[in-house]
Design an enzyme around this catalytic site. Structure first.
Site, PDB file in Angstrom:
ATOM      1  N   TYR A 121      -3.706  -0.587  10.085  1.00 17.73           N
ATOM      2  CA  TYR A 121      -3.482  -0.868   8.660  1.00 17.73           C
ATOM      3  C   TYR A 121      -2.059  -0.454   8.252  1.00 17.73           C
ATOM      4  O   TYR A 121      -1.359  -1.189   7.550  1.00 17.73           O
ATOM      5  CB  TYR A 121      -4.536  -0.106   7.847  1.00 17.73           C
ATOM      6  CG  TYR A 121      -4.524  -0.360   6.358  1.00 17.73           C
ATOM      7  CD1 TYR A 121      -5.167  -1.466   5.814  1.00 17.73           C
ATOM      8  CD2 TYR A 121      -3.881   0.526   5.482  1.00 17.73           C
ATOM      9  CE1 TYR A 121      -5.166  -1.690   4.442  1.00 17.73           C
ATOM     10  CE2 TYR A 121      -3.883   0.306   4.122  1.00 17.73           C
ATOM     11  CZ  TYR A 121      -4.531  -0.802   3.596  1.00 17.73           C
ATOM     12  OH  TYR A 121      -4.528  -1.020   2.236  1.00 17.73           O
ATOM     13  N   SER A 139       0.853  -1.196   0.000  1.00 22.70           N
ATOM     14  CA  SER A 139       0.000   0.000   0.000  1.00 22.70           C
ATOM     15  C   SER A 139       0.886   1.241   0.000  1.00 22.70           C
ATOM     16  O   SER A 139       2.077   1.159   0.301  1.00 22.70           O
ATOM     17  CB  SER A 139      -0.857  -0.027   1.272  1.00 22.70           C
ATOM     18  OG  SER A 139      -1.488   1.206   1.511  1.00 22.70           O
TER      19      SER A 139
HETATM   20  P1  NAP Z   1     -12.035  -4.576  -1.005  1.00 20.30           P
HETATM   21  O1  NAP Z   1     -12.772  -4.176  -2.233  1.00 20.30           O
HETATM   22  O2  NAP Z   1     -12.543  -4.150   0.339  1.00 20.30           O
HETATM   23  O3  NAP Z   1     -11.837  -6.159  -1.040  1.00 20.30           O
HETATM   24  C1  NAP Z   1     -11.224  -6.813   0.025  1.00 20.30           C
HETATM   25  C2  NAP Z   1     -11.097  -8.283  -0.299  1.00 20.30           C
HETATM   26  O4  NAP Z   1     -10.488  -8.932   0.837  1.00 20.30           O
HETATM   27  C3  NAP Z   1     -12.457  -8.937  -0.504  1.00 20.30           C
HETATM   28  O5  NAP Z   1     -12.361  -9.934  -1.477  1.00 20.30           O
HETATM   29  C4  NAP Z   1     -12.735  -9.535   0.873  1.00 20.30           C
HETATM   30  O6  NAP Z   1     -13.611 -10.625   0.841  1.00 20.30           O
HETATM   31  C5  NAP Z   1     -11.338  -9.981   1.270  1.00 20.30           C
HETATM   32  N1  NAP Z   1     -11.286 -10.177   2.712  1.00 20.30           N
HETATM   33  C6  NAP Z   1     -11.409  -9.247   3.673  1.00 20.30           C
HETATM   34  N2  NAP Z   1     -11.409  -9.811   4.876  1.00 20.30           N
HETATM   35  C7  NAP Z   1     -11.283 -11.153   4.668  1.00 20.30           C
HETATM   36  C8  NAP Z   1     -11.228 -12.279   5.509  1.00 20.30           C
HETATM   37  N3  NAP Z   1     -11.358 -12.181   6.836  1.00 20.30           N
HETATM   38  N4  NAP Z   1     -11.074 -13.508   4.956  1.00 20.30           N
HETATM   39  C9  NAP Z   1     -10.990 -13.644   3.619  1.00 20.30           C
HETATM   40  N5  NAP Z   1     -11.041 -12.608   2.762  1.00 20.30           N
HETATM   41  C10 NAP Z   1     -11.194 -11.383   3.291  1.00 20.30           C
HETATM   42  O7  NAP Z   1     -10.540  -4.039  -1.029  1.00 20.30           O
HETATM   43  P2  NAP Z   1      -9.534  -3.738  -2.231  1.00 20.30           P
HETATM   44  O8  NAP Z   1      -9.411  -2.281  -2.342  1.00 20.30           O
HETATM   45  O9  NAP Z   1      -9.829  -4.568  -3.404  1.00 20.30           O
HETATM   46  O10 NAP Z   1      -8.188  -4.229  -1.516  1.00 20.30           O
HETATM   47  C11 NAP Z   1      -7.489  -5.407  -1.883  1.00 20.30           C
HETATM   48  C12 NAP Z   1      -6.098  -5.321  -1.285  1.00 20.30           C
HETATM   49  O11 NAP Z   1      -5.451  -4.163  -1.794  1.00 20.30           O
HETATM   50  C13 NAP Z   1      -6.080  -5.173   0.237  1.00 20.30           C
HETATM   51  O12 NAP Z   1      -4.974  -5.843   0.770  1.00 20.30           O
HETATM   52  C14 NAP Z   1      -5.919  -3.695   0.418  1.00 20.30           C
HETATM   53  O13 NAP Z   1      -5.379  -3.352   1.655  1.00 20.30           O
HETATM   54  C15 NAP Z   1      -4.992  -3.369  -0.723  1.00 20.30           C
HETATM   55  N6  NAP Z   1      -4.933  -1.973  -1.149  1.00 20.30           N
HETATM   56  C16 NAP Z   1      -6.055  -1.334  -1.575  1.00 20.30           C
HETATM   57  C17 NAP Z   1      -5.936  -0.011  -2.005  1.00 20.30           C
HETATM   58  C18 NAP Z   1      -7.105   0.791  -2.514  1.00 20.30           C
HETATM   59  O14 NAP Z   1      -6.929   1.996  -2.729  1.00 20.30           O
HETATM   60  N7  NAP Z   1      -8.247   0.215  -2.723  1.00 20.30           N
HETATM   61  C19 NAP Z   1      -4.695   0.624  -1.972  1.00 20.30           C
HETATM   62  C20 NAP Z   1      -3.593  -0.068  -1.520  1.00 20.30           C
HETATM   63  C21 NAP Z   1      -3.723  -1.371  -1.115  1.00 20.30           C
HETATM   64  P3  NAP Z   1     -15.219 -10.447   1.052  1.00 20.30           P
HETATM   65  O15 NAP Z   1     -15.760 -10.084  -0.301  1.00 20.30           O
HETATM   66  O16 NAP Z   1     -15.662 -11.778   1.549  1.00 20.30           O
HETATM   67  O17 NAP Z   1     -15.424  -9.343   2.052  1.00 20.30           O
END
Ligand code: NAP
Length: 259
Positions: free
Chosen positions: A164, A151
């Site tokens: 986080y 991130s």
């Molecule tokens: P998101 O849309 O909130 O999706 C999160 C994913 O993680 C979902 O598939 C969720 O599954 C899964 N998850 C969460 N808790 C879980 C658990 N206890 N067991 C199994 N699966 C779980 O987030 P995103 O933005 O796509 O983020 C994906 C990754 O990128 C994360 O590591 C996040 O920190 C990182 N990231 C995101 C951003 C951003 O700007 N969006 C930036 C930097 C890094 P469910 O559908 O079952 O909830």
């Protein structure tokens, strides 16, 4: 498994098996589809059924395997069993993408022990234990690629997300530590650091007009990222094209860090 087709061929993942956590939506869905487009069969590990992603992987002519695991409660043995299920179901494991993640927003003074523990468990503990379980397979076979999703908060302190930030700094630490240990065994461990990407995780930021503008105006590219913006980077890090890349953190951030 021999790469053909010159440098572009070295990006292909035909015959490989990739495991993606949290592939049901957001960034994880784009990463899973990217790996399938590049030729890999894809195992989807998560707590809910990623029906849409599985269908998209299959529509590309690849196999999709769903492994149901809640990273908030799974222990190291459960995660090792999940990796075994992938190897049993798809025959091998070449790529692990630790994507699943969660965030809890509150001032540091009010950040509850419960939130701290929950975020560290999903965003850091599960990452290490899945790396360990996959690493056992990959080191033994002398080949593997691990891509941990970091991130901008692997670099910065962030605003009201102390657990986080701690976890995402830790993800980079794990990445470098394992790269050191496993590079000589043909296993590449790297991280991919997305910038500000429009997903459910950042919806609350985009719903606040001031915060949305503040973030967008700081991004040199002038827009929020989309999950699709990360597809090329994950294929690269998962492929033979990245064979000499170890312990790197590849930022795909519209220039955020360069600012
Ligand atoms: P998101 O849309 O909130 O999706 C999160 C994913 O993680 C979902 O598939 C969720 O599954 C899964 N998850 C969460 N808790 C879980 C658990 N206890 N067991 C199994 N699966 C779980 O987030 P995103 O933005 O796509 O983020 C994906 C990754 O990128 C994360 O590591 C996040 O920190 C990182 N990231 C995101 C951003 C951003 O700007 N969006 C930036 C930097 C890094 P469910 O559908 O079952 O909830």
């Amino acid at each position: 498994m021999v790469t053909t087709g010159g440098v572009l061929g070295s990006f292909r993942l035909d015959g490989r098996v990739a495991l993606v956590t949290g592939g049901g939506r957001g960034i994880g869905q784009a990463l899973a589809v990217a790996l399938a487009e590049a030729g890999a069969d894809v195992a989807l590990l998560g707590r809910s059924h990623p029906a849409e992603t599985a269908a998209r992987v299959q529509a590309l002519g690849r196999r999709a395997l769903v492994v149901t695991t809640d990273l908030a409660t799974a222990g190291p043995e459960d995660l090792a069993a999940s990796v075994d299920a992938v190897v049993g179901g798809l025959g091998r494991l070449d790529v692990l993408v630790n994507n699943a993640g969660m965030i809890r927003r509150s001032d540091a003074l009010a950040h509850s022990p419960r939130d701290w523990a929950a975020v560290l468990r999903v965003d850091l503990d599960a990452v290490f234990h899945l790396c360990q379980a996959a690493g056992r397979v990959m080191v033994a076979q002398g080949h593997g690629r691990i891509v941990n999703i970091a991130s901008m908060l692997s670099y910065h302190g962030g605003v009201r997300v102390p657990s986080y930030t701690a976890a995402k700094h830790g993800v980079v630490g794990i990445t470098k530590a394992l790269a050191n240990e496993w590079a000589g065994a043909g296993v590449n461990v790297n991280a991919l650091a997305p910038g500000y990407i429009a997903t459910d995780q950042t919806a609350v930021l985009r719903e606040d007009p001031d915060r949305e503008r503040e973030i967008r105006e700081r991004i040199p590219a002038g827009r929020w990222g989309r999950p699709e913006d990360l597809m090329g980077a994950v294929v690269f890090l998962a492929s033979d094209a990245a064979r000499y890349v170890h312990g790197a953190v590849l930022a795909v951030d519209g220039g955020w860090l360069a600012r």
